[in-house]
Enzyme design. Sequence first.
Site, PDB file in Angstrom:
ATOM      1  N   ASP A 153      43.554  33.022  49.291  1.00 63.72           N
ATOM      2  CA  ASP A 153      44.254  32.489  48.731  1.00 63.72           C
ATOM      3  C   ASP A 153      45.058  34.505  48.443  1.00 63.72           C
ATOM      4  OD1 ASP A 153      42.640  30.477  45.793  1.00 63.72           O
ATOM      5  OD2 ASP A 153      43.447  30.125  48.094  1.00 63.72           O
ATOM      6  N   ASP A 187      46.762  39.458  39.674  1.00 63.34           N
ATOM      7  CA  ASP A 187      44.935  39.454  40.014  1.00 63.34           C
ATOM      8  C   ASP A 187      43.924  40.041  39.868  1.00 63.34           C
ATOM      9  OD1 ASP A 187      45.694  36.695  39.892  1.00 63.34           O
ATOM     10  OD2 ASP A 187      45.076  36.708  42.292  1.00 63.34           O
ATOM     11  N   GLU A 198      36.226  34.838  41.497  1.00 65.73           N
ATOM     12  CA  GLU A 198      37.145  34.801  41.950  1.00 65.73           C
ATOM     13  C   GLU A 198      37.427  35.553  42.924  1.00 65.73           C
ATOM     14  OE1 GLU A 198      40.681  33.610  41.693  1.00 65.73           O
ATOM     15  OE2 GLU A 198      40.513  32.122  42.723  1.00 65.73           O
ATOM     16  N   GLU A 199      37.525  36.867  42.838  1.00 68.53           N
ATOM     17  CA  GLU A 199      37.908  37.492  43.551  1.00 68.53           C
ATOM     18  C   GLU A 199      37.257  38.683  44.173  1.00 68.53           C
ATOM     19  OE1 GLU A 199      42.026  36.567  41.946  1.00 68.53           O
ATOM     20  OE2 GLU A 199      41.623  37.502  44.171  1.00 68.53           O
ATOM     21  N   ASP A 243      37.166  33.650  36.261  1.00 66.24           N
ATOM     22  CA  ASP A 243      38.105  33.560  37.654  1.00 66.24           C
ATOM     23  C   ASP A 243      39.742  34.659  36.917  1.00 66.24           C
ATOM     24  OD1 ASP A 243      40.822  30.838  39.609  1.00 66.24           O
ATOM     25  OD2 ASP A 243      41.561  32.748  38.973  1.00 66.24           O
ATOM     26  N   LEU A 264      42.634  35.590  36.740  1.00 60.59           N
ATOM     27  CA  LEU A 264      44.060  34.999  36.262  1.00 60.59           C
ATOM     28  C   LEU A 264      44.367  33.892  37.459  1.00 60.59           C
ATOM     29  CD1 LEU A 264      45.742  36.006  35.314  1.00 60.59           C
ATOM     30  CD2 LEU A 264      47.093  37.516  36.551  1.00 60.59           C
ATOM     31  N   ASP A 265      43.963  32.650  37.011  1.00 53.83           N
ATOM     32  CA  ASP A 265      44.282  31.100  37.268  1.00 53.83           C
ATOM     33  C   ASP A 265      45.527  31.359  37.588  1.00 53.83           C
ATOM     34  OD1 ASP A 265      43.360  28.553  38.666  1.00 53.83           O
ATOM     35  OD2 ASP A 265      44.336  27.990  36.337  1.00 53.83           O
ATOM     36  N   GLU A 269      35.681  27.700  37.381  1.00 49.64           N
ATOM     37  CA  GLU A 269      37.405  26.806  37.097  1.00 49.64           C
ATOM     38  C   GLU A 269      36.353  25.325  36.625  1.00 49.64           C
ATOM     39  OE1 GLU A 269      39.592  26.733  40.543  1.00 49.64           O
ATOM     40  OE2 GLU A 269      40.403  28.019  39.836  1.00 49.64           O
TER      41      GLU A 269
HETATM   42  P1  P6P Z   1      47.895  22.827  44.166  1.00 50.22           P
HETATM   43  C1  P6P Z   1      46.149  27.882  41.290  1.00 50.22           C
HETATM   44  O1  P6P Z   1      45.847  28.184  42.378  1.00 50.22           O
HETATM   45  C2  P6P Z   1      44.803  26.428  40.629  1.00 50.22           C
HETATM   46  O2  P6P Z   1      43.696  27.043  41.234  1.00 50.22           O
HETATM   47  C3  P6P Z   1      44.311  25.866  39.979  1.00 50.22           C
HETATM   48  O3  P6P Z   1      45.002  26.366  38.729  1.00 50.22           O
HETATM   49  C4  P6P Z   1      45.800  24.454  40.228  1.00 50.22           C
HETATM   50  O4  P6P Z   1      45.470  23.479  39.444  1.00 50.22           O
HETATM   51  C5  P6P Z   1      45.485  23.956  41.597  1.00 50.22           C
HETATM   52  O5  P6P Z   1      45.223  25.910  41.995  1.00 50.22           O
HETATM   53  C6  P6P Z   1      47.059  24.257  42.514  1.00 50.22           C
HETATM   54  O6  P6P Z   1      47.455  23.916  43.020  1.00 50.22           O
HETATM   55  O7  P6P Z   1      47.339  22.536  45.278  1.00 50.22           O
HETATM   56  O8  P6P Z   1      48.601  21.888  43.329  1.00 50.22           O
HETATM   57  O9  P6P Z   1      49.838  24.338  44.348  1.00 50.22           O
END
Ligand code: P6P
Length: 355
Positions: free
Chosen positions: A84, A90, A113-114, A136, A138-139, A295
């Site tokens: 990502d 992040d 995650e990082e 994670d 900063l999700d 997550e």
């Molecule tokens: P998409 C954010 O990148 C994440 O990990 C989650 O927080 C979120 O629900 C999902 O991915 C969003 O993914 O494919 O719908 O953009």
Amino acid sequence: MATSTKKPSGNGATTAASIPGNRIVTLDEFIIRSEKDFEYATGELTGLLRDIGVAAKIINREVNKAGLVNILGASDSGENTSGDMQQKLDVYANEKLIECLKNSGECCAVASEENKDIILVPQVGSKKSHYVVMFDPLDGSSNIDVNVSVGTIFAIYRRKSDPNGPATIEDFLQPGTRQVAAGYVLYGTSTILVYTTGNGVNGFTLDPSIGEFCLSHRNMRIPENGQTYSVNQGYYSKFDLEMRRYIDQCSDMNYGLRYIGSMVSDVHRILIQGGIFLYPSTRKYPKGKLRLLYECNPLSMIVEQAGGKAINTQLKRILDMVPSELHQRGTIAIGSPAMVDELQAFIERYSALPL
Ligand code: P6P
């Protein structure tokens, strides 16, 4: 706090219920009071939860002014472990969490995650720590530049390896049922920290005027049912038949579609109002996108503790999954028990694949 495998004498609900409703109760006070629920509590887990609370306040300060300082946008370091695009916040959030967790020496290693590999935490003094922390930092960080809520997600496990030696990857590859604590921080219209130690779920809202997280959501319970479904409808044509049939049913029932693209935000809304969050397999993510360890597992522990359910699209309970790698991805359906059960019935009825 659960510093032993011994079941607590009381429960989180007991702790919350035993505190008078007419005064401020800070996160620190609640954590310390809850520690008394457990015999043989040594204070390590208490220390870890407090460290995470401090890191959350520091991250919150930067998230809240991200538009004002040069901390928006993609970091110079490029992509993270999962491929990502790494946002500057992040990186900042990751550094602060690691720093706060290292300072107290209450854990022997962290995973993020990082970061590709686990990070060993040097022992502080003669204290041998018994915990590892995964997070994670900063999700949903792709939402930062457009001022949409983001969150921190964390999970705490007791180490399995010899306390006289360094932590190993086996300390992290444990099923979600072995989590001793799990939680999230949602940096939204207000900043709230929600956590569980396996005895109910409680939420603490940050009061900026005193710089404290204060008890605001006692003994949270998810509604049995809901009228909202949360899925990236843009992938509809790529979902398996059983998922499309379920989504069609939600639409036929006039359920509202709410999808923020930040899992913490979507799951928090469902925890409060009821509903179901889905991330099935897609062409881009055939095994699912969301990470099991930092997550799906922590959010599943919270939702189950609040009376909800969390399964994957092969109908396995998320918390029972035995991880094989640190950044392993998976599918998830999480939320109100009646809605998860209904989805399960669709999958059993329409799935073309053997479950
Ligand atoms: P998409 C954010 O990148 C994440 O990990 C989650 O927080 C979120 O629900 C999902 O991915 C969003 O993914 O494919 O719908 O953009």
